[in-house]
Write an enzyme that holds these catalytic residues in place. Sequence first.
Site, PDB file in Angstrom:
ATOM      1  N   CYS A  49       0.834  -1.208   0.000  1.00 53.00           N
ATOM      2  CA  CYS A  49       0.000   0.000   0.000  1.00 53.00           C
ATOM      3  C   CYS A  49       0.871   1.261   0.000  1.00 53.00           C
ATOM      4  CB  CYS A  49      -0.904  -0.020   1.236  1.00 53.00           C
ATOM      5  SG  CYS A  49      -2.043   1.367   1.289  1.00 53.00           S
ATOM      6  N   CYS A  53       0.355   4.901   7.034  1.00 53.55           N
ATOM      7  CA  CYS A  53      -0.284   4.676   8.338  1.00 53.55           C
ATOM      8  C   CYS A  53       0.724   3.978   9.271  1.00 53.55           C
ATOM      9  CB  CYS A  53      -1.537   3.823   8.160  1.00 53.55           C
ATOM     10  SG  CYS A  53      -2.604   4.464   6.849  1.00 53.55           S
ATOM     11  N   CYS A  56       0.463   0.239  10.342  1.00 50.31           N
ATOM     12  CA  CYS A  56       0.001  -0.786   9.399  1.00 50.31           C
ATOM     13  C   CYS A  56       1.115  -1.604   8.745  1.00 50.31           C
ATOM     14  CB  CYS A  56      -0.862  -0.143   8.312  1.00 50.31           C
ATOM     15  SG  CYS A  56      -1.628  -1.411   7.261  1.00 50.31           S
ATOM     16  N   CYS A  93     -16.409  -9.556   5.712  1.00 52.46           N
ATOM     17  CA  CYS A  93     -15.781  -8.268   5.392  1.00 52.46           C
ATOM     18  C   CYS A  93     -14.506  -8.479   4.575  1.00 52.46           C
ATOM     19  CB  CYS A  93     -15.465  -7.542   6.692  1.00 52.46           C
ATOM     20  SG  CYS A  93     -14.725  -5.932   6.399  1.00 52.46           S
ATOM     21  N   CYS A 125     -19.535  -6.714   3.698  1.00 51.46           N
ATOM     22  CA  CYS A 125     -18.885  -5.459   4.071  1.00 51.46           C
ATOM     23  C   CYS A 125     -17.566  -5.375   3.308  1.00 51.46           C
ATOM     24  CB  CYS A 125     -18.629  -5.510   5.580  1.00 51.46           C
ATOM     25  SG  CYS A 125     -17.652  -4.135   6.201  1.00 51.46           S
ATOM     26  N   CYS A 185     -19.549   1.546   9.004  1.00 48.31           N
ATOM     27  CA  CYS A 185     -18.770   0.911  10.061  1.00 48.31           C
ATOM     28  C   CYS A 185     -17.528   1.783  10.232  1.00 48.31           C
ATOM     29  CB  CYS A 185     -18.389  -0.506   9.638  1.00 48.31           C
ATOM     30  SG  CYS A 185     -17.220  -1.290  10.764  1.00 48.31           S
ATOM     31  N   ARG A 257     -17.774  -3.146  18.184  1.00 49.91           N
ATOM     32  CA  ARG A 257     -16.995  -4.358  17.887  1.00 49.91           C
ATOM     33  C   ARG A 257     -15.671  -4.397  18.647  1.00 49.91           C
ATOM     34  NH1 ARG A 257     -16.862  -4.214  12.528  1.00 49.91           N
ATOM     35  NH2 ARG A 257     -19.004  -4.893  12.667  1.00 49.91           N
TER      36      ARG A 257
HETATM   37  N1  SAM Z   1      -6.721   0.323   3.212  1.00 48.41           N
HETATM   38  C1  SAM Z   1      -7.998   0.541   3.727  1.00 48.41           C
HETATM   39  C2  SAM Z   1      -8.051   1.642   4.754  1.00 48.41           C
HETATM   40  O1  SAM Z   1      -7.036   1.985   5.321  1.00 48.41           O
HETATM   41  O2  SAM Z   1      -9.146   2.156   4.982  1.00 48.41           O
HETATM   42  C3  SAM Z   1      -8.651  -0.700   4.315  1.00 48.41           C
HETATM   43  C4  SAM Z   1      -7.812  -1.673   5.114  1.00 48.41           C
HETATM   44  S1  SAM Z   1      -7.072  -1.035   6.614  1.00 48.41           S
HETATM   45  C5  SAM Z   1      -5.904  -2.299   7.020  1.00 48.41           C
HETATM   46  C6  SAM Z   1      -8.400  -1.163   7.795  1.00 48.41           C
HETATM   47  C7  SAM Z   1      -8.164  -0.753   9.214  1.00 48.41           C
HETATM   48  O3  SAM Z   1      -7.399  -1.724   9.884  1.00 48.41           O
HETATM   49  C8  SAM Z   1      -7.397   0.521   9.490  1.00 48.41           C
HETATM   50  O4  SAM Z   1      -8.165   1.664   9.342  1.00 48.41           O
HETATM   51  C9  SAM Z   1      -7.010   0.341  10.948  1.00 48.41           C
HETATM   52  O5  SAM Z   1      -8.014   0.868  11.772  1.00 48.41           O
HETATM   53  C10 SAM Z   1      -6.948  -1.180  11.107  1.00 48.41           C
HETATM   54  N2  SAM Z   1      -5.559  -1.640  11.368  1.00 48.41           N
HETATM   55  C11 SAM Z   1      -4.566  -1.764  10.482  1.00 48.41           C
HETATM   56  N3  SAM Z   1      -3.433  -2.190  11.063  1.00 48.41           N
HETATM   57  C12 SAM Z   1      -3.723  -2.352  12.383  1.00 48.41           C
HETATM   58  C13 SAM Z   1      -2.962  -2.784  13.511  1.00 48.41           C
HETATM   59  N4  SAM Z   1      -1.666  -3.103  13.405  1.00 48.41           N
HETATM   60  N5  SAM Z   1      -3.585  -2.846  14.706  1.00 48.41           N
HETATM   61  C14 SAM Z   1      -4.894  -2.508  14.817  1.00 48.41           C
HETATM   62  N6  SAM Z   1      -5.657  -2.103  13.788  1.00 48.41           N
HETATM   63  C15 SAM Z   1      -5.083  -2.018  12.575  1.00 48.41           C
HETATM   64  C1  DTB Z   2     -11.245  -2.855  11.724  1.00 49.28           C
HETATM   65  O1  DTB Z   2     -11.616  -1.869  12.391  1.00 49.28           O
HETATM   66  N1  DTB Z   2     -10.356  -3.729  12.128  1.00 49.28           N
HETATM   67  C2  DTB Z   2     -10.104  -4.723  11.100  1.00 49.28           C
HETATM   68  C3  DTB Z   2     -11.128  -4.321  10.003  1.00 49.28           C
HETATM   69  N2  DTB Z   2     -11.693  -3.121  10.516  1.00 49.28           N
HETATM   70  C4  DTB Z   2     -10.709  -4.186   8.601  1.00 49.28           C
HETATM   71  C5  DTB Z   2      -8.674  -4.765  10.679  1.00 49.28           C
HETATM   72  C6  DTB Z   2      -7.717  -5.080  11.793  1.00 49.28           C
HETATM   73  C7  DTB Z   2      -6.368  -5.272  11.193  1.00 49.28           C
HETATM   74  C8  DTB Z   2      -5.345  -5.671  12.205  1.00 49.28           C
HETATM   75  C9  DTB Z   2      -3.985  -5.814  11.603  1.00 49.28           C
HETATM   76  C10 DTB Z   2      -3.878  -6.870  10.561  1.00 49.28           C
HETATM   77  O2  DTB Z   2      -4.342  -8.028  10.773  1.00 49.28           O
HETATM   78  O3  DTB Z   2      -3.265  -6.613   9.522  1.00 49.28           O
HETATM   79 FE1  SF4 Z   3      -2.854   1.153   3.378  1.00 50.50          FE
HETATM   80 FE2  SF4 Z   3      -2.730  -0.002   5.780  1.00 50.50          FE
HETATM   81 FE3  SF4 Z   3      -3.163   2.595   5.610  1.00 50.50          FE
HETATM   82 FE4  SF4 Z   3      -5.107   0.890   4.806  1.00 50.50          FE
HETATM   83  S1  SF4 Z   3      -4.319   1.153   6.898  1.00 50.50           S
HETATM   84  S2  SF4 Z   3      -4.402   2.735   3.736  1.00 50.50           S
HETATM   85  S3  SF4 Z   3      -3.816  -0.774   4.004  1.00 50.50           S
HETATM   86  S4  SF4 Z   3      -1.289   1.520   4.939  1.00 50.50           S
END
Ligand code: SAM
Ligand code: DTB
Ligand code: SF4
Length: 324
Positions: A49, A53, A56, A93, A125, A185, A257
């Site tokens: 990506c 973030c 992430c 989802c 979702c 959500c 959730r």
């Molecule tokens: N790329 C899209 C976005 O950012 O909206 C969708 C996927 S993104 C991985 C969805 C959500 O996962 C993020 O907004 C964040 O709240 C959660 N997330 C990602 N990495 C995480 C982590 N290490 N621990 C907890 N939540 C995480």
């Molecule tokens: C949300 O609030 N939590 C989920 C879902 N929406 C997409 C994602 C959690 C991701 C945790 C880190 C991972 O497994 O990569």
């Molecule tokens: Fe990309 Fe992760 Fe950020 Fe979603 S949360 S926009 S997958 S870097």
Amino acid sequence: MRWTLSDIESIYALPLLTLVQKASAIHQTHQDPQEVQVCTLLSIKTGGCSEDCAYCPQAARYQTDINVQALMKKEDVLAYAEKAKAAGSTRFCMGAAWREVRDNRDFDRVLEMVKGVNQMGMEVCCTLGMLTAEQAQKLADAGLHAYNHNLDTSKEHYGDIITTRTYEDRLETLENVRQAGVTVCCGGIIGLGETHQDRIQMLHTLSNLPKVPESVPINALVPVKGTPLGENSKVDIWDMVRMIATARILMPQTMVRLSAGRNDMSIAEQALCFLAGANSIFAGDKLLTTPNPAFDEDQAMFELLGLKPRVAFKEEPEAAEAHA
Ligand code: SAM
Ligand code: DTB
Ligand code: SF4
């Protein structure tokens, strides 16, 4: 405004057990306290990506251990959804590591996946990054039930966590989702180095959106090696409980959730979160890229705690407008 900052500050600052008791009373009035929604997550496009973030593992710029994977085939996604349904999930989802949706063949394939999962009778979702109004409408026409798009933290703290898009961008996508008639959500993460005030500010934004989100995921940061927050300390369970209870009081009719972070929680700790008003979980041994309790472990927890899965498409009451 439904809730002022000072309303929320006073709720959040209540003595912990008083807060849990109040949240629990509201939960019992507005929800069936035995019922927990079981959602399954699938990463349909993983890693690579362009965003930054800080939490992430899927951001291309950080060195993490995940396997980058192009968009999955529709058949494979539908087979996974069938398995999730057979295991008792009622919401499916699909997550993609995209900054935003682009109008290309990949999006057309996602629309086909949405149609397929919808036809199975599951609530479908997606979480695909930013959407235009037209893209939101296409997803709605394909049968999308909910769109996940998190605010993650307060507007004030956002710039310390993500610089490649703005809080305003997030709010705009949420508005596009609403206008298309898809349920929202939207929640956040704790453990990002934010202050209590940041958490309160985020809850203030969430509970005062033009329409209250139907679903609010509260994630505990899963620290992943290689990300800027990889060394952050584990979220204190009492912080999670306080956050869930406050969200429940502010949004009595919303599904709250208990999202990322369950893998590091005992059953007793999760039970406290349910008591505080959480009524939805992600099931399956993987979230998007990190581990989560397996289906059978959760089934044993449900039996022990006397919980039952919520049925799909249970009538979603209008989100609460008034103070409880
Ligand atoms: N790329 C899209 C976005 O950012 O909206 C969708 C996927 S993104 C991985 C969805 C959500 O996962 C993020 O907004 C964040 O709240 C959660 N997330 C990602 N990495 C995480 C982590 N290490 N621990 C907890 N939540 C995480
Ligand atoms: C949300 O609030 N939590 C989920 C879902 N929406 C997409 C994602 C959690 C991701 C945790 C880190 C991972 O497994 O990569
Ligand atoms: Fe990309 Fe992760 Fe950020 Fe979603 S949360 S926009 S997958 S870097």
